[in-house]
Design a protein around this motif. Sequence first.
Motif, PDB file in Angstrom:
ATOM      1  N   VAL A  89     -13.160   4.139   3.938  1.00  0.00           N
ATOM      2  CA  VAL A  89     -12.848   4.612   5.284  1.00  0.00           C
ATOM      3  C   VAL A  89     -13.738   3.971   6.348  1.00  0.00           C
ATOM      4  CG1 VAL A  89     -12.636   6.649   6.760  1.00  0.00           C
ATOM      5  CG2 VAL A  89     -11.948   6.768   4.358  1.00  0.00           C
ATOM      6  N   PRO A  90     -15.057   3.896   6.147  1.00  0.00           N
ATOM      7  CA  PRO A  90     -15.886   3.285   7.203  1.00  0.00           C
ATOM      8  C   PRO A  90     -15.495   1.847   7.516  1.00  0.00           C
ATOM      9  CG  PRO A  90     -17.258   4.485   5.645  1.00  0.00           C
ATOM     10  CD  PRO A  90     -15.879   4.435   5.052  1.00  0.00           C
ATOM     11  N   GLU A  91     -15.115   1.076   6.503  1.00  0.00           N
ATOM     12  CA  GLU A  91     -14.733  -0.309   6.743  1.00  0.00           C
ATOM     13  C   GLU A  91     -13.390  -0.407   7.463  1.00  0.00           C
ATOM     14  OE1 GLU A  91     -16.278  -3.729   5.954  1.00  0.00           O
ATOM     15  OE2 GLU A  91     -17.506  -2.119   6.782  1.00  0.00           O
ATOM     16  N   VAL A  92     -12.462   0.473   7.115  1.00  0.00           N
ATOM     17  CA  VAL A  92     -11.178   0.481   7.823  1.00  0.00           C
ATOM     18  C   VAL A  92     -11.395   0.836   9.290  1.00  0.00           C
ATOM     19  CG1 VAL A  92      -8.921   1.592   8.015  1.00  0.00           C
ATOM     20  CG2 VAL A  92      -9.812   0.962   5.764  1.00  0.00           C
ATOM     21  N   VAL A  93     -12.221   1.842   9.544  1.00  0.00           N
ATOM     22  CA  VAL A  93     -12.528   2.227  10.921  1.00  0.00           C
ATOM     23  C   VAL A  93     -13.134   1.047  11.681  1.00  0.00           C
ATOM     24  CG1 VAL A  93     -13.989   3.698  12.369  1.00  0.00           C
ATOM     25  CG2 VAL A  93     -12.808   4.670  10.382  1.00  0.00           C
ATOM     26  N   ARG A  94     -14.003   0.307  11.016  1.00  0.00           N
ATOM     27  CA  ARG A  94     -14.686  -0.810  11.680  1.00  0.00           C
ATOM     28  C   ARG A  94     -13.731  -1.935  12.055  1.00  0.00           C
ATOM     29  NH1 ARG A  94     -16.433  -5.615  10.493  1.00  0.00           N
ATOM     30  NH2 ARG A  94     -15.943  -5.463   8.282  1.00  0.00           N
ATOM     31  N   VAL A  95     -12.835  -2.327  11.126  1.00  0.00           N
ATOM     32  CA  VAL A  95     -11.997  -3.498  11.388  1.00  0.00           C
ATOM     33  C   VAL A  95     -10.740  -3.158  12.187  1.00  0.00           C
ATOM     34  CG1 VAL A  95     -12.820  -4.598   9.270  1.00  0.00           C
ATOM     35  CG2 VAL A  95     -10.645  -3.372   9.241  1.00  0.00           C
ATOM     36  N   LEU A  96     -10.348  -1.892  12.230  1.00  0.00           N
ATOM     37  CA  LEU A  96      -9.128  -1.514  12.942  1.00  0.00           C
ATOM     38  C   LEU A  96      -9.416  -1.370  14.430  1.00  0.00           C
ATOM     39  CD1 LEU A  96      -6.181  -0.832  12.157  1.00  0.00           C
ATOM     40  CD2 LEU A  96      -6.873   1.568  12.045  1.00  0.00           C
ATOM     41  N   ARG A  97      -8.596  -1.978  15.240  1.00  0.00           N
ATOM     42  CA  ARG A  97      -8.801  -1.887  16.692  1.00  0.00           C
ATOM     43  C   ARG A  97      -8.457  -0.477  17.173  1.00  0.00           C
ATOM     44  NH1 ARG A  97      -4.151  -1.248  19.250  1.00  0.00           N
ATOM     45  NH2 ARG A  97      -2.213  -2.096  18.392  1.00  0.00           N
ATOM     46  N   PRO A  98      -9.018  -0.040  18.307  1.00  0.00           N
ATOM     47  CA  PRO A  98      -8.591   1.228  18.894  1.00  0.00           C
ATOM     48  C   PRO A  98      -7.088   1.213  19.166  1.00  0.00           C
ATOM     49  CG  PRO A  98     -10.613   0.464  19.921  1.00  0.00           C
ATOM     50  CD  PRO A  98     -10.133  -0.658  19.039  1.00  0.00           C
ATOM     51  N   GLY A  99      -6.397   2.226  18.735  1.00  0.00           N
ATOM     52  CA  GLY A  99      -4.949   2.267  18.851  1.00  0.00           C
ATOM     53  C   GLY A  99      -4.236   1.638  17.674  1.00  0.00           C
ATOM     54  N   GLY A 100      -4.996   1.037  16.757  1.00  0.00           N
ATOM     55  CA  GLY A 100      -4.398   0.441  15.567  1.00  0.00           C
ATOM     56  C   GLY A 100      -3.992   1.492  14.552  1.00  0.00           C
ATOM     57  N   ARG A 101      -3.134   1.095  13.643  1.00  0.00           N
ATOM     58  CA  ARG A 101      -2.552   2.046  12.684  1.00  0.00           C
ATOM     59  C   ARG A 101      -3.015   1.740  11.264  1.00  0.00           C
ATOM     60  NH1 ARG A 101       3.836   2.712  12.942  1.00  0.00           N
ATOM     61  NH2 ARG A 101       3.180   3.542  14.959  1.00  0.00           N
ATOM     62  N   TRP A 102      -3.185   2.809  10.499  1.00  0.00           N
ATOM     63  CA  TRP A 102      -3.492   2.724   9.076  1.00  0.00           C
ATOM     64  C   TRP A 102      -2.403   3.472   8.327  1.00  0.00           C
ATOM     65  CZ3 TRP A 102      -8.387   5.224   6.390  1.00  0.00           C
ATOM     66  CH2 TRP A 102      -8.478   4.743   5.076  1.00  0.00           C
ATOM     67  N   VAL A 103      -1.734   2.784   7.397  1.00  0.00           N
ATOM     68  CA  VAL A 103      -0.686   3.405   6.595  1.00  0.00           C
ATOM     69  C   VAL A 103      -1.122   3.383   5.130  1.00  0.00           C
ATOM     70  CG1 VAL A 103       1.752   3.429   5.963  1.00  0.00           C
ATOM     71  CG2 VAL A 103       1.071   2.591   8.221  1.00  0.00           C
ATOM     72  N   ILE A 104      -1.088   4.549   4.503  1.00  0.00           N
ATOM     73  CA  ILE A 104      -1.570   4.721   3.136  1.00  0.00           C
ATOM     74  C   ILE A 104      -0.436   5.261   2.279  1.00  0.00           C
ATOM     75  CG2 ILE A 104      -3.299   5.888   1.699  1.00  0.00           C
ATOM     76  CD1 ILE A 104      -4.732   6.358   4.555  1.00  0.00           C
ATOM     77  N   VAL A 105      -0.232   4.655   1.121  1.00  0.00           N
ATOM     78  CA  VAL A 105       0.785   5.117   0.172  1.00  0.00           C
ATOM     79  C   VAL A 105       0.074   5.658  -1.062  1.00  0.00           C
ATOM     80  CG1 VAL A 105       2.780   4.498  -1.236  1.00  0.00           C
ATOM     81  CG2 VAL A 105       2.438   3.406   1.004  1.00  0.00           C
ATOM     82  N   THR A 106       0.362   6.917  -1.389  1.00  0.00           N
ATOM     83  CA  THR A 106      -0.237   7.564  -2.555  1.00  0.00           C
ATOM     84  C   THR A 106       0.858   8.231  -3.387  1.00  0.00           C
ATOM     85  OG1 THR A 106      -0.657   9.522  -1.185  1.00  0.00           O
ATOM     86  CG2 THR A 106      -2.487   7.992  -1.507  1.00  0.00           C
ATOM     87  N   PRO A 107       0.669   8.369  -4.685  1.00  0.00           N
ATOM     88  CA  PRO A 107       1.693   8.994  -5.525  1.00  0.00           C
ATOM     89  C   PRO A 107       1.718  10.508  -5.355  1.00  0.00           C
ATOM     90  CG  PRO A 107      -0.214   8.436  -6.842  1.00  0.00           C
ATOM     91  CD  PRO A 107      -0.471   7.872  -5.471  1.00  0.00           C
ATOM     92  N   LEU A 108       2.915  11.073  -5.392  1.00  0.00           N
ATOM     93  CA  LEU A 108       3.083  12.520  -5.447  1.00  0.00           C
ATOM     94  C   LEU A 108       2.906  12.990  -6.896  1.00  0.00           C
ATOM     95  CD1 LEU A 108       6.158  12.860  -3.064  1.00  0.00           C
ATOM     96  CD2 LEU A 108       3.848  13.717  -2.613  1.00  0.00           C
ATOM     97  N   PRO A 109       2.655  14.278  -7.099  1.00  0.00           N
ATOM     98  CA  PRO A 109       2.425  14.774  -8.465  1.00  0.00           C
ATOM     99  C   PRO A 109       3.551  14.443  -9.436  1.00  0.00           C
ATOM    100  CG  PRO A 109       1.769  16.431  -6.874  1.00  0.00           C
ATOM    101  CD  PRO A 109       2.434  15.341  -6.092  1.00  0.00           C
ATOM    102  N   GLU A 110       4.791  14.382  -8.953  1.00  0.00           N
ATOM    103  CA  GLU A 110       5.922  14.134  -9.858  1.00  0.00           C
ATOM    104  C   GLU A 110       6.230  12.649 -10.053  1.00  0.00           C
ATOM    105  OE1 GLU A 110       7.970  15.415  -5.897  1.00  0.00           O
ATOM    106  OE2 GLU A 110       5.990  15.545  -6.856  1.00  0.00           O
ATOM    107  N   HIS A 111       5.436  11.773  -9.452  1.00  0.00           N
ATOM    108  CA  HIS A 111       5.671  10.334  -9.564  1.00  0.00           C
ATOM    109  C   HIS A 111       5.666   9.899 -11.031  1.00  0.00           C
ATOM    110  CE1 HIS A 111       5.673   6.142  -8.456  1.00  0.00           C
ATOM    111  NE2 HIS A 111       4.481   5.911  -8.979  1.00  0.00           N
ATOM    112  N   LEU A 112       6.776   9.320 -11.474  1.00  0.00           N
ATOM    113  CA  LEU A 112       6.942   8.825 -12.854  1.00  0.00           C
ATOM    114  C   LEU A 112       6.773   9.939 -13.889  1.00  0.00           C
ATOM    115  CD1 LEU A 112       4.798   5.554 -12.542  1.00  0.00           C
ATOM    116  CD2 LEU A 112       7.233   5.830 -12.055  1.00  0.00           C
TER     117      LEU A 112
END
Length: 261
Positions: free
Chosen positions: A149-172
């Motif tokens: 998280v700290p590195e993402v905050v550092r490199v992302l410009r103000p107003g920039g977007r972070w999109v994260i994909v994570t599995p749901l419990p029923e995935h596969l």
Amino acid sequence: MRCPLCAGRFELTGRTLGCAAGHRFDLARQGYVNLAVGSKATGDTAAMVAAREEFLGAGHYAPIAAALADRGVAGFVVDVGGGTGYYLAHVLERTGGSGVVVEVSAAALRRAARAHPRAAAVGADVWRGLPFADASADLVTTVFAPRSVPEVVRVLRPGGRWVIVTPLPEHLGEVRDVLGMVGVEERKAERLHTDLEGFVDLTEAELRVPRRFDRAALRALVLMGPSAHHVDAAALEERLAGLPHVVDVTVAVRLTAVTRP
């Protein structure tokens, strides 16, 4: 980009990245540059990367890639833990921007370097820092990968977007236990929300897609991820033989998008 040794700005001369302090990094002949200085992480093996290429190339996770691309923004994209560049290529096709796959596996970097004409591939260990200048990225994506998280905050410009994909419990869920695959971490969503405190405009969407996997697809699915480190090859073949030739499986993920204030 910046130097991983002194944080000085890089300039590209021929096939060499260099900073004012004299640190130099040559591009590999396959087109990527390895900046993972001091890291002992090796990432995915060549066999795991080949399995991922086979699985993703068959389109089994195409709905995930499309949903991610829908949430992209134009500009410079950093795909952290981006593997072979499959997801970044979809984002760039949709947004028209340019981007970089950050990955520690040399085998994956060789594939990522040719994933898209506007994509580059850089070897770096996310836990030791991202080799980009402050506020340089318009979009950061993290798909089934670790996040600093700290590195993402550092490199992302103000107003920039972070999109994260994570599995749901029923995935596969239909095949995960049968094939001895690594399970989905409990309280994953809660931990993600804690990580994202300080960001704004949080939006979430759940994607559930029924898919049909034959045994070859299931084999590649197991061997392309962390389960490959825990499953014996002979045991896997025995488990696959006990399944029908085609299995209905649920692909289920959460897409979380936030904005850096």
